[in-house]
Design a protein around this motif. Structure first.
Motif, PDB file in Angstrom:
ATOM      1  N   MET A  82       0.842  -1.175   0.000  1.00 22.09           N
ATOM      2  CA  MET A  82       0.000   0.000   0.000  1.00 22.09           C
ATOM      3  C   MET A  82       0.892   1.244   0.000  1.00 22.09           C
ATOM      4  SD  MET A  82      -2.799   1.344   2.843  1.00 22.09           S
ATOM      5  CE  MET A  82      -1.711   1.051   4.206  1.00 22.09           C
ATOM      6  N   TYR A  83       0.501   2.222  -0.754  1.00 17.99           N
ATOM      7  CA  TYR A  83       1.158   3.527  -0.817  1.00 17.99           C
ATOM      8  C   TYR A  83       0.247   4.503  -0.078  1.00 17.99           C
ATOM      9  CZ  TYR A  83       3.689   7.462  -3.041  1.00 17.99           C
ATOM     10  OH  TYR A  83       4.433   8.587  -3.295  1.00 17.99           O
ATOM     11  N   LEU A  84       0.770   5.159   0.954  1.00 22.57           N
ATOM     12  CA  LEU A  84      -0.006   6.057   1.797  1.00 22.57           C
ATOM     13  C   LEU A  84       0.449   7.496   1.616  1.00 22.57           C
ATOM     14  CD1 LEU A  84      -2.047   6.400   4.216  1.00 22.57           C
ATOM     15  CD2 LEU A  84      -0.030   6.280   5.680  1.00 22.57           C
ATOM     16  N   SER A  85      -0.500   8.396   1.423  1.00 22.04           N
ATOM     17  CA  SER A  85      -0.229   9.831   1.416  1.00 22.04           C
ATOM     18  C   SER A  85      -0.779  10.419   2.709  1.00 22.04           C
ATOM     19  CB  SER A  85      -0.910  10.513   0.224  1.00 22.04           C
ATOM     20  OG  SER A  85      -0.369  10.074  -0.986  1.00 22.04           O
ATOM     21  N   TRP A  86       0.109  11.019   3.503  1.00 30.03           N
ATOM     22  CA  TRP A  86      -0.263  11.641   4.776  1.00 30.03           C
ATOM     23  C   TRP A  86      -0.194  13.145   4.571  1.00 30.03           C
ATOM     24  CZ3 TRP A  86       0.214   8.682   9.714  1.00 30.03           C
ATOM     25  CH2 TRP A  86      -0.148   9.441  10.816  1.00 30.03           C
ATOM     26  N   ILE A  87      -1.329  13.802   4.662  1.00 29.86           N
ATOM     27  CA  ILE A  87      -1.447  15.228   4.355  1.00 29.86           C
ATOM     28  C   ILE A  87      -1.615  16.023   5.648  1.00 29.86           C
ATOM     29  CG2 ILE A  87      -2.917  16.943   3.216  1.00 29.86           C
ATOM     30  CD1 ILE A  87      -3.539  14.540   1.198  1.00 29.86           C
ATOM     31  N   ILE A  88      -0.834  17.091   5.763  1.00 27.40           N
ATOM     32  CA  ILE A  88      -0.880  17.939   6.951  1.00 27.40           C
ATOM     33  C   ILE A  88      -1.118  19.377   6.502  1.00 27.40           C
ATOM     34  CG2 ILE A  88       0.351  18.736   8.998  1.00 27.40           C
ATOM     35  CD1 ILE A  88       2.147  16.194   8.700  1.00 27.40           C
ATOM     36  N   PRO A  89      -2.352  19.888   6.611  1.00 27.38           N
ATOM     37  CA  PRO A  89      -2.596  21.286   6.290  1.00 27.38           C
ATOM     38  C   PRO A  89      -1.988  22.162   7.384  1.00 27.38           C
ATOM     39  CG  PRO A  89      -4.615  20.265   7.098  1.00 27.38           C
ATOM     40  CD  PRO A  89      -3.573  19.184   7.015  1.00 27.38           C
ATOM     41  N   ALA A  90      -1.397  23.285   6.992  1.00 29.21           N
ATOM     42  CA  ALA A  90      -0.707  24.123   7.969  1.00 29.21           C
ATOM     43  C   ALA A  90      -0.896  25.605   7.676  1.00 29.21           C
ATOM     44  CB  ALA A  90       0.782  23.787   7.974  1.00 29.21           C
ATOM     45  N   ASP A 115       1.070  24.329   3.011  1.00 24.62           N
ATOM     46  CA  ASP A 115       1.191  25.630   3.662  1.00 24.62           C
ATOM     47  C   ASP A 115       0.285  26.632   2.958  1.00 24.62           C
ATOM     48  OD1 ASP A 115       2.103  27.748   5.236  1.00 24.62           O
ATOM     49  OD2 ASP A 115       3.619  28.259   3.745  1.00 24.62           O
ATOM     50  N   SER A 116      -0.701  27.128   3.697  1.00 26.04           N
ATOM     51  CA  SER A 116      -1.671  28.078   3.144  1.00 26.04           C
ATOM     52  C   SER A 116      -1.193  29.520   3.311  1.00 26.04           C
ATOM     53  CB  SER A 116      -3.025  27.895   3.825  1.00 26.04           C
ATOM     54  OG  SER A 116      -3.560  26.630   3.545  1.00 26.04           O
ATOM     55  N   SER A 117      -0.081  29.832   2.656  1.00 23.86           N
ATOM     56  CA  SER A 117       0.480  31.195   2.668  1.00 23.86           C
ATOM     57  C   SER A 117       0.708  31.721   4.080  1.00 23.86           C
ATOM     58  CB  SER A 117      -0.427  32.155   1.891  1.00 23.86           C
ATOM     59  OG  SER A 117      -0.570  31.749   0.557  1.00 23.86           O
ATOM     60  N   SER A 118       1.278  30.899   4.928  1.00 26.74           N
ATOM     61  CA  SER A 118       1.551  31.319   6.304  1.00 26.74           C
ATOM     62  C   SER A 118       2.490  32.519   6.326  1.00 26.74           C
ATOM     63  CB  SER A 118       2.216  30.184   7.089  1.00 26.74           C
ATOM     64  OG  SER A 118       1.350  29.087   7.202  1.00 26.74           O
ATOM     65  N   PRO A 119       2.156  33.543   7.121  1.00 24.15           N
ATOM     66  CA  PRO A 119       3.060  34.689   7.228  1.00 24.15           C
ATOM     67  C   PRO A 119       4.250  34.415   8.157  1.00 24.15           C
ATOM     68  CG  PRO A 119       1.070  35.087   8.499  1.00 24.15           C
ATOM     69  CD  PRO A 119       0.874  33.788   7.772  1.00 24.15           C
ATOM     70  N   ASP A 120       4.216  33.297   8.880  1.00 23.56           N
ATOM     71  CA  ASP A 120       5.338  32.952   9.756  1.00 23.56           C
ATOM     72  C   ASP A 120       6.343  32.088   8.997  1.00 23.56           C
ATOM     73  OD1 ASP A 120       4.180  30.430   9.633  1.00 23.56           O
ATOM     74  OD2 ASP A 120       3.922  30.206  11.791  1.00 23.56           O
ATOM     75  N   ARG A 121       7.159  31.333   9.689  1.00 25.41           N
ATOM     76  CA  ARG A 121       8.233  30.550   9.076  1.00 25.41           C
ATOM     77  C   ARG A 121       7.855  29.084   8.827  1.00 25.41           C
ATOM     78  NH1 ARG A 121      12.085  29.586  12.248  1.00 25.41           N
ATOM     79  NH2 ARG A 121      13.585  29.179  10.622  1.00 25.41           N
ATOM     80  N   THR A 122       6.589  28.769   8.722  1.00 23.94           N
ATOM     81  CA  THR A 122       6.164  27.384   8.520  1.00 23.94           C
ATOM     82  C   THR A 122       6.876  26.741   7.331  1.00 23.94           C
ATOM     83  OG1 THR A 122       3.993  27.786   9.510  1.00 23.94           O
ATOM     84  CG2 THR A 122       4.186  25.873   8.068  1.00 23.94           C
ATOM     85  N   ALA A 123       6.855  27.380   6.186  1.00 28.51           N
ATOM     86  CA  ALA A 123       7.477  26.816   4.978  1.00 28.51           C
ATOM     87  C   ALA A 123       8.980  26.638   5.159  1.00 28.51           C
ATOM     88  CB  ALA A 123       7.180  27.694   3.764  1.00 28.51           C
ATOM     89  N   GLU A 124       9.637  27.580   5.797  1.00 24.22           N
ATOM     90  CA  GLU A 124      11.079  27.475   6.033  1.00 24.22           C
ATOM     91  C   GLU A 124      11.413  26.286   6.924  1.00 24.22           C
ATOM     92  OE1 GLU A 124      12.997  31.167   7.299  1.00 24.22           O
ATOM     93  OE2 GLU A 124      11.289  32.224   6.436  1.00 24.22           O
ATOM     94  N   ALA A 144      -2.466  29.364  -1.927  1.00 26.81           N
ATOM     95  CA  ALA A 144      -3.138  30.547  -1.390  1.00 26.81           C
ATOM     96  C   ALA A 144      -3.998  30.131  -0.199  1.00 26.81           C
ATOM     97  CB  ALA A 144      -4.023  31.179  -2.464  1.00 26.81           C
ATOM     98  N   ASN A 145      -4.207  31.046   0.701  1.00 30.44           N
ATOM     99  CA  ASN A 145      -5.010  30.751   1.880  1.00 30.44           C
ATOM    100  C   ASN A 145      -6.493  30.889   1.556  1.00 30.44           C
ATOM    101  OD1 ASN A 145      -6.175  30.417   4.339  1.00 30.44           O
ATOM    102  ND2 ASN A 145      -5.036  32.026   5.365  1.00 30.44           N
ATOM    103  N   LYS A 146      -7.116  29.758   1.306  1.00 32.17           N
ATOM    104  CA  LYS A 146      -8.558  29.732   1.029  1.00 32.17           C
ATOM    105  C   LYS A 146      -9.278  28.813   2.007  1.00 32.17           C
ATOM    106  CE  LYS A 146      -8.078  30.717  -3.880  1.00 32.17           C
ATOM    107  NZ  LYS A 146      -8.433  30.293  -5.240  1.00 32.17           N
ATOM    108  N   GLY A 147      -8.639  28.547   3.138  1.00 33.43           N
ATOM    109  CA  GLY A 147      -9.258  27.727   4.170  1.00 33.43           C
ATOM    110  C   GLY A 147      -8.690  26.320   4.216  1.00 33.43           C
ATOM    111  N   LYS A 148      -8.960  25.675   5.349  1.00 34.79           N
ATOM    112  CA  LYS A 148      -8.434  24.332   5.582  1.00 34.79           C
ATOM    113  C   LYS A 148      -8.983  23.315   4.582  1.00 34.79           C
ATOM    114  CE  LYS A 148      -8.126  20.959   9.313  1.00 34.79           C
ATOM    115  NZ  LYS A 148      -8.478  20.748  10.737  1.00 34.79           N
ATOM    116  N   GLY A 149     -10.269  23.390   4.308  1.00 36.20           N
ATOM    117  CA  GLY A 149     -10.879  22.454   3.359  1.00 36.20           C
ATOM    118  C   GLY A 149     -10.241  22.542   1.981  1.00 36.20           C
TER     119      GLY A 149
END
Length: 99
Positions: free
Chosen positions: A1-9, A45-54, A72-77
Motif C-alpha cells: 500500500m502507498y499512503l499519502s499523509w497530508i498535513i494542512p498548515a 502551507d496556506s500562505s503562512s506569514p510565519d516561518r512554517t514553509a522554512e 493561497a489561503n482559502k481555508g483548511k478544506g
C-alpha cells in the motif's frame, strides 16, 4: 500500500517540526514491518506569514519523502482538497499540524 499523509498548515512554525518528526518515524516503522510499501508526507502551507514553509524546507534533508505544497489561503478544506488531488497514494489521510 502507498499512503499519502497530508498535513494542512497555517502559522504552524512552532508545532510542525514535532508533528513531521513523529509522522516520519511512525511511517518508517510501518515500512520496516512491511505494513506499508511506500508513503509520502505532504505539508500544505496556506500562505503562512510565519516561518512554517522554512521549517518544512529545513526538515526535507532529514525526513524521507517529505513534500511541501504552498498554496493561497482559502481555508483548511481547500488546502486538504488540493493536496488530496495531487497526492500519489492509494490511501490518503490528513491530520492536523498538532497531531
Amino acid at each position: 500500500m502507498y499512503l499519502s499523509w497530508i498535513i494542512p498548515a497555517y502559522n504552524e512554525e512552532k508545532r510542525i517540526a514535532k508533528t513531521i518528526g513523529e509522522t516520519g518515524e511512525y511511517l518508517l516503522r510501518r515500512l520496516t514491518d512491511k505494513t506499508l510499501e511506500n508513503y509520502e508526507i505532504i505539508v500544505v502551507d496556506s500562505s503562512s506569514p510565519d516561518r512554517t514553509a522554512e521549517v518544512v524546507n529545513g526538515l526535507m534533508p532529514r525526513v524521507a519523502k517529505l513534500k511541501l505544497l504552498k498554496i493561497a489561503n482559502k481555508g483548511k478544506g481547500w488546502a486538504v482538497k488540493r493536496a488530496m488531488l495531487g497526492a500519489e497514494g492509494d490511501v490518503r489521510l490528513f491530520s492536523d499540524a498538532d497531531n
